[in-house]
Scaffold this motif. Structure first.
Motif, PDB file in Angstrom:
ATOM      1  N   ARG A   2      12.397  21.368 -21.118  1.00  0.00           N
ATOM      2  CA  ARG A   2      11.087  21.269 -21.731  1.00  0.00           C
ATOM      3  C   ARG A   2      10.362  20.046 -21.173  1.00  0.00           C
ATOM      4  NH1 ARG A   2      12.041  21.683 -28.126  1.00  0.00           N
ATOM      5  NH2 ARG A   2      13.573  20.088 -27.541  1.00  0.00           N
ATOM      6  N   CYS A  24      14.757  14.809 -23.050  1.00  0.00           N
ATOM      7  CA  CYS A  24      13.721  14.660 -24.061  1.00  0.00           C
ATOM      8  C   CYS A  24      14.342  14.067 -25.329  1.00  0.00           C
ATOM      9  CB  CYS A  24      13.070  16.014 -24.357  1.00  0.00           C
ATOM     10  SG  CYS A  24      14.224  17.220 -25.052  1.00  0.00           S
ATOM     11  N   ARG A  25      13.480  13.770 -26.303  1.00  0.00           N
ATOM     12  CA  ARG A  25      13.993  13.150 -27.519  1.00  0.00           C
ATOM     13  C   ARG A  25      14.923  14.080 -28.284  1.00  0.00           C
ATOM     14  NH1 ARG A  25       9.603  10.705 -31.516  1.00  0.00           N
ATOM     15  NH2 ARG A  25       9.298   9.454 -29.625  1.00  0.00           N
ATOM     16  N   GLY A  26      14.634  15.412 -28.325  1.00  0.00           N
ATOM     17  CA  GLY A  26      15.491  16.329 -29.058  1.00  0.00           C
ATOM     18  C   GLY A  26      16.904  16.379 -28.483  1.00  0.00           C
ATOM     19  N   CYS A  27      16.988  16.415 -27.158  1.00  0.00           N
ATOM     20  CA  CYS A  27      18.321  16.442 -26.522  1.00  0.00           C
ATOM     21  C   CYS A  27      19.059  15.122 -26.770  1.00  0.00           C
ATOM     22  CB  CYS A  27      18.182  16.772 -25.048  1.00  0.00           C
ATOM     23  SG  CYS A  27      17.598  18.433 -24.710  1.00  0.00           S
ATOM     24  N   ASP A  42      18.682  13.234 -29.432  1.00  0.00           N
ATOM     25  CA  ASP A  42      19.147  13.177 -30.799  1.00  0.00           C
ATOM     26  C   ASP A  42      20.408  14.051 -30.998  1.00  0.00           C
ATOM     27  OD1 ASP A  42      17.040  11.497 -31.325  1.00  0.00           O
ATOM     28  OD2 ASP A  42      15.752  13.094 -32.162  1.00  0.00           O
ATOM     29  N   LEU A  43      20.420  15.266 -30.378  1.00  0.00           N
ATOM     30  CA  LEU A  43      21.599  16.117 -30.492  1.00  0.00           C
ATOM     31  C   LEU A  43      22.815  15.448 -29.873  1.00  0.00           C
ATOM     32  CD1 LEU A  43      20.071  19.650 -29.613  1.00  0.00           C
ATOM     33  CD2 LEU A  43      20.813  18.776 -31.882  1.00  0.00           C
ATOM     34  N   CYS A  46      17.085  20.817 -21.670  1.00  0.00           N
ATOM     35  CA  CYS A  46      16.444  22.042 -22.124  1.00  0.00           C
ATOM     36  C   CYS A  46      15.287  22.457 -21.253  1.00  0.00           C
ATOM     37  CB  CYS A  46      15.980  21.885 -23.585  1.00  0.00           C
ATOM     38  SG  CYS A  46      14.730  20.562 -23.779  1.00  0.00           S
ATOM     39  N   CYS A  62      12.785  17.993 -19.016  1.00  0.00           N
ATOM     40  CA  CYS A  62      14.063  17.574 -19.583  1.00  0.00           C
ATOM     41  C   CYS A  62      15.211  18.184 -18.770  1.00  0.00           C
ATOM     42  CB  CYS A  62      14.158  18.022 -21.040  1.00  0.00           C
ATOM     43  SG  CYS A  62      15.729  17.575 -21.817  1.00  0.00           S
TER      44      CYS A  62
END
Length: 316
Positions: free
Chosen positions: A296, A306-309, A311-312, A294, A291
């Protein structure tokens, strides 16, 4: 070439002795050295014979002894019909040139003997028939003197050969050479079982197509071709159908037809089980990416976040 021929003719006419006539035919007599026949003017200038009869008489006189001179033979040789040729032969027979008599052979059969006389008047005076073989002599024989015939004109000198300005052009033949014949199919191994089955199929063809009657030599020659079909797991019924269906009527050469079909209609080898099996599906593997936000690891076909970044970023 036409101009050269015209110049040569003018040159020959200028060398003829004496004044030339103002009209009528002019003879250029070049002595023959081979393949010629002496014909009397009593036939060539006959006052009562037709032109067809005179021409046939000259033709018969030029033939060797034993040649066929019947109506059928002359019709096959010339463009005149049977009626005109038959009438011409009757004219020659009426004026004594041609004589036909029925004779009995040694075996008891009847045959027609045809005799052609080149001088009917001399024959009547002599009271006998003289038959001589028509062999052209090396030196031309002198014709018997006939009082009523005028003397032949003196031969003209032979013209000098005119050189050709261009060499002759050789024209290639129209028919191209035929491609070589394809070889008869051969099995990998001609086992006794294949030979026996192939021989039976070939010998049985006449029961399914009356025209396909093969000799023993033909069957022996064609056995490897049928064995190659059997080796490729072709059913005997399918081979029989391929060799007997849609035959030409009538087939002139049965063995050649069978050989041709065995060669050009040979089916391919059957594919194996591995070739018919579908290709195994490989599992879909998505590569790992780092990513950009992050650092990751995540699976994706393309690098990025990535998906978390993501979404944020969307919530912000």
């Amino acid at each position: 070439m036409a101009t050269q021929h015209h110049n040569a003719l003018t040159r020959v006419l200028a060398e003829l002795p004496g004044p030339l006539p103002a009209f009528g035919v002019i003879h250029i007599a070049i002595p023959h050295t081979s393949r010629f026949t002496i014909v009397g003017n009593h036939l060539a200038q006959h006052a009562e014979l037709s032109l067809v009869a005179i021409g046939i008489g000259v033709h018969i006189q030029s033939l060797p002894v034993g040649s066929l001179v019947g109506i059928k033979a002359l019709t096959a040789r010339f463009a005149d019909g049977e009626m005109r040729i038959a009438a011409a032969l009757r004219e020659l027979e009426a004026h004594g040139y041609l004589r036909r008599a029925h004779v009995r052979l040694a075996n008891g059969r009847m045959a027609t003997r045809t005799v052609f006389c080149n001088q009917p008047g001399a024959l009547e005076r002599a009271g006998r028939v003289v038959v001589a073989p028509k062999v052209p002599p090396a030196v031309p024989e002198e014709a018997p003197a006939v009082p009523e015939e005028p003397p032949a004109p003196p031969p003209a000198p032979e013209p000098d050969p005119v050189p050709e300005s261009h060499p002759p052009v050789r024209v290639p033949p129209r028919t191209a050479p035929k491609p070589p014949r394809r070889p008869l199919p051969q099995p990998r191994e001609l086992t006794p079982e294949l030979r026996q089955t192939a021989s039976a199929i070939l010998a049985d063809l006449r029961n399914h197509a009356e025209a396909l009657v093969l000799s023993e030599a033909d069957v022996e020659e064609l056995i490897p071709g049928v064995a190659a079909w059997l080796e490729r797991e072709v059913h005997p019924g399918a081979i029989r159908h391929a060799l007997t269906a849609d035959l030409p009527k009538p087939p002139k050469y049965p063995a050649k037809i069978v050989r041709h079909r065995l060669t050009v209609l040979l089916p391919p080898q059957l594919p194996g089980a591995e070739e018919l099996a579908p290709a195994a599906r490989r599992p879909l593997v998505i590569p790992l990416q780092n990513c950009d936000g992050c650092d990751r690891a995540f699976r994706s076909r393309e690098p990025g976040h990535c998906r978390g970044c993501r979404d944020l970023a969307a919530a912000a």
